[in-house]
Design an enzyme around this catalytic site. Structure first.
Site, mmCIF file in Angstrom:
data_model
loop_
_atom_site.group_PDB
_atom_site.id
_atom_site.type_symbol
_atom_site.label_atom_id
_atom_site.label_comp_id
_atom_site.label_asym_id
_atom_site.label_seq_id
_atom_site.Cartn_x
_atom_site.Cartn_y
_atom_site.Cartn_z
ATOM 1 N N GLY A 23 46.963 29.451 24.693
ATOM 2 C CA GLY A 23 48.025 29.502 25.658
ATOM 3 C C GLY A 23 47.972 28.757 26.986
ATOM 4 C CB ILE A 24 48.941 29.686 30.567
ATOM 5 C CG1 ILE A 24 50.355 29.871 30.109
ATOM 6 C CG2 ILE A 24 48.684 29.052 31.658
ATOM 7 C CD1 ILE A 24 50.850 30.949 31.141
ATOM 8 C CG ASP A 43 39.094 33.076 25.459
ATOM 9 O OD1 ASP A 43 39.912 32.418 26.075
ATOM 10 O OD2 ASP A 43 39.283 34.081 24.687
ATOM 11 C CG ASP A 65 35.066 41.387 28.776
ATOM 12 O OD1 ASP A 65 36.129 41.081 29.699
ATOM 13 O OD2 ASP A 65 34.718 42.405 28.293
ATOM 14 C CB VAL A 66 37.111 37.920 33.153
ATOM 15 C CG1 VAL A 66 37.203 36.389 33.012
ATOM 16 C CG2 VAL A 66 38.137 38.571 32.724
ATOM 17 C CE1 TYR A 159 50.357 40.355 32.777
ATOM 18 C CE2 TYR A 159 52.575 40.323 33.673
ATOM 19 C CZ TYR A 159 51.570 39.632 33.020
ATOM 20 O OH TYR A 159 51.437 38.439 32.980
ATOM 21 C CE LYS A 163 49.029 38.407 35.419
ATOM 22 N NZ LYS A 163 47.917 37.619 35.325
ATOM 23 C CB THR A 194 51.347 32.649 25.217
ATOM 24 O OG1 THR A 194 51.518 33.826 25.908
ATOM 25 C CG2 THR A 194 51.502 31.379 26.074
HETATM 26 N N1 LIG Z 1 52.553 33.986 28.832
HETATM 27 C C1 LIG Z 1 53.475 34.349 29.773
HETATM 28 O O1 LIG Z 1 54.654 34.608 29.741
HETATM 29 C C2 LIG Z 1 52.708 34.552 31.278
HETATM 30 C C3 LIG Z 1 53.811 34.614 32.279
HETATM 31 C C4 LIG Z 1 53.371 34.972 33.665
HETATM 32 C C5 LIG Z 1 51.806 34.959 33.533
HETATM 33 N N2 LIG Z 1 50.993 34.639 32.610
HETATM 34 C C6 LIG Z 1 49.501 34.915 32.972
HETATM 35 O O2 LIG Z 1 48.950 33.731 32.454
HETATM 36 C C7 LIG Z 1 47.592 33.946 31.919
HETATM 37 C C8 LIG Z 1 47.531 33.551 30.501
HETATM 38 O O3 LIG Z 1 48.249 34.273 29.586
HETATM 39 P P1 LIG Z 1 48.813 33.480 28.302
HETATM 40 O O4 LIG Z 1 50.248 33.792 27.955
HETATM 41 O O5 LIG Z 1 48.199 32.002 28.039
HETATM 42 O O6 LIG Z 1 48.026 34.483 27.254
HETATM 43 P P2 LIG Z 1 47.036 34.249 25.870
HETATM 44 O O7 LIG Z 1 47.107 35.697 25.183
HETATM 45 O O8 LIG Z 1 48.088 33.274 25.143
HETATM 46 O O9 LIG Z 1 45.700 33.809 26.227
HETATM 47 C C9 LIG Z 1 44.894 34.586 27.029
HETATM 48 C C10 LIG Z 1 43.375 34.169 26.814
HETATM 49 O O10 LIG Z 1 42.694 35.135 27.618
HETATM 50 C C11 LIG Z 1 41.594 35.375 26.851
HETATM 51 N N3 LIG Z 1 41.099 36.687 27.084
HETATM 52 C C12 LIG Z 1 41.649 38.019 26.993
HETATM 53 N N4 LIG Z 1 40.762 38.934 27.597
HETATM 54 C C13 LIG Z 1 39.829 38.445 28.208
HETATM 55 C C14 LIG Z 1 38.744 38.680 28.928
HETATM 56 N N5 LIG Z 1 38.518 40.044 28.922
HETATM 57 N N6 LIG Z 1 37.541 37.745 29.210
HETATM 58 C C15 LIG Z 1 38.014 36.483 28.594
HETATM 59 N N7 LIG Z 1 39.030 35.774 28.195
HETATM 60 C C16 LIG Z 1 40.097 36.964 27.664
HETATM 61 C C17 LIG Z 1 42.198 35.426 25.204
HETATM 62 O O11 LIG Z 1 41.175 35.475 24.363
HETATM 63 C C18 LIG Z 1 43.029 34.404 24.987
HETATM 64 O O12 LIG Z 1 42.426 33.169 24.730
HETATM 65 C C19 LIG Z 1 47.323 35.632 32.189
HETATM 66 O O13 LIG Z 1 46.824 35.937 33.212
HETATM 67 C C20 LIG Z 1 48.839 35.966 31.982
HETATM 68 O O14 LIG Z 1 49.166 37.186 32.626
HETATM 69 C C21 LIG Z 1 51.457 34.497 31.267
#
Ligand SMILES: NC(=O)c1ccc[n+]([C@@H]2O[C@H](COP(=O)([O-])OP(=O)(O)OC[C@H]3O[C@@H](n4cnc5c(N)ncnc54)[C@H](O)[C@@H]3O)[C@@H](O)[C@H]2O)c1
Length: 254
Positions: A23-24, A43, A65-66, A159, A163, A194
Site C-alpha cells: 500500500g502506501i 514489515d 512488529d512495531v 482508529y 489517528k 489498499t
Molecule cells: N488506505 C487508506 O485509505 C488510508 C487513509 C489514511 C491513512 N492511512 C494510513 O496509512 C498507513 C498505511 O495504510 P495502507 O492503506 O497502505 O495499509 P495496508 O494494509 O495496505 O498496508 C499496511 C502494511 O503494514 C503492515 N503492518 C501491519 N501491522 C503491522 C505491524 N504491527 N508492524 C509492522 N507492519 C505492520 C502490513 O503487513 C502491510 O504491509 C496506515 O497507517 C493507515 O492507517 C491509510
C-alpha cells in the site's frame, strides 16, 4: 541560485519505513529510493518486506512488529550498526477497526492503538536517539483525515482516536526536537484503495458516499501520499515541522 529540485534528493541518506511491504508504505519506499535514499523496509510480513526491498533495488528488508518495543529496538540497532545513521523515519504501519463502539472489543481497541500509536512512539524514541545525536533527521507519521474530523460515515472509534492522537503527537514531538534539528510532521490522507480499505470500499454505496464528500471526486493514489511524504522528509521542507498535511482532495476543506 538554490537547486530547488535538488532539495528533494535524499542521496546518501538512510530511511526506515514501517509497514513498507504494501500500500502506501510500498509507494513511500519507492519514492524515497528514487530520491536516492537507502531504504530499510520493515514489515510484520517478512515476505512482503523482501519483495519491496528487491523491487526498489537500494534497500534492505526487516521483519518487524512495531507494537513490540524490543523488536523495534533490535531493528533500529541493526540499521544503525550497519549504516551509522538513520535520517528519515516514516511511521506508516497501521490498521483500523470498523465496528460500532458498543460492540468494540477491548482487545481490538488496544491493538489499533498498539500498532498506530504505540508503534509510532516506539520507533520515534528508538530512532530519535540517533537523530538527536546527529543533529538532523525527519520523521513523518501517517495520520488520516479521520484524525482531523470526527465523522467518517461509519463507526471506527479506535482508529479515529489513535489517528487524532498522532496529530498532537506530531506537534508535541516537533516542539521537543525542533531546536536539535529534527523535524516531525504527518500526512493525513483520504481513502486510498489498499488492503486496509478493501472491505470498506467493496461496499459500492459506501464508496459512492465517500466520493460525494471528496471535492476532487476521487480516492487518493498511494503514490500521491508517498509524494507528500517525500516532500516532508526532504530538505525542500526544511523549515516545516509540527504540521499534519492533508492529502485528501479537499475532504477537510469542506
Ligand atoms: N488506505 C487508506 O485509505 C488510508 C487513509 C489514511 C491513512 N492511512 C494510513 O496509512 C498507513 C498505511 O495504510 P495502507 O492503506 O497502505 O495499509 P495496508 O494494509 O495496505 O498496508 C499496511 C502494511 O503494514 C503492515 N503492518 C501491519 N501491522 C503491522 C505491524 N504491527 N508492524 C509492522 N507492519 C505492520 C502490513 O503487513 C502491510 O504491509 C496506515 O497507517 C493507515 O492507517 C491509510
Amino acid at each position: 541560485m538554490t537547486d530547488y529540485l535538488g532539495l528533494l534528493r535524499l542521496d546518501g541518506r538512510v530511511a526506515l519505513v514501517t509497514g513498507g511491504g504494501a500500500g502506501i508504505g510500498r509507494a513511500t519506499c519507492q519514492a524515497l529510493a528514487q530520491a536516492g535514499a537507502h531504504v530499510a523496509v520493515a514489515d510484520i510480513d517478512q515476505a512482503a518486506a523482501d519483495r519491496v526491498a528487491q523491487e526498489i533495488g537500494r534497500g534492505e528488508a526487516h521483519r518487524l512488529d512495531v507494537a513490540d518495543e524490543a523488536e523495534v529496538a533490535a531493528v533500529v540497532d541493526a540499521i544503525v550498526d550497519r549504516h551509522r545513521r538513520i535520517d528519515v523515519l516514516v511511521n506508516n504501519a497501521g490498521l483500523g477497526g470498523r465496528i460500532a463502539t458498543i460492540e468494540l472489543p477491548t482487545e481490538r481497541w488496544r491493538q489499533v492503538h498498539a500498532v498506530n500509536l504505540d508503534g509510532s512512539f516506539f520507533c520515534a524514541r528508538a530512532v530519535g536517539r540517533h537523530m538527536l545525536a546527529a543533529g538532523r533527521g525527519a520523521v513523518v507519521n501517517l495520520a488520516s483525515i479521520m484524525g482531523l474530523v470526527g465523522g467518517g460515515h461509519y463507526p471506527n472509534l479506535a482508529y479515529h482516536s489513535a489517528k487524532g492522537a498522532l496529530v498532537n503527537f506530531t506537534r508535541a514531538l516537533a516542539c521537543e526536537w525542533a531546536a536539535a534539528g529534527v523535524r516531525v510532521n504527518a500526512v493525513a490522507p483520504t481513502f486510498a484503495r489498499t488492503r486496509l480499505t478493501e472491505p470498506l470500499l467493496a461496499d459500492a454505496e459506501m464508496a459512492e458516499r465517500l466520493l460525494r464528500d471528496t471535492p476532487m471526486g476521487r480516492f487518493v493514489e498511494p503514490e500521491e501520499v508517498a509524494a507528500a511524504i517525500l516532500f516532508l522528509a526532504s530538505d525542500a521542507a526544511r523549515m516545516i515541522t509540527g504540521v499534519t498535511l492533508p492529502v485528501d482532495g479537499g475532504w477537510t476543506a469542506r
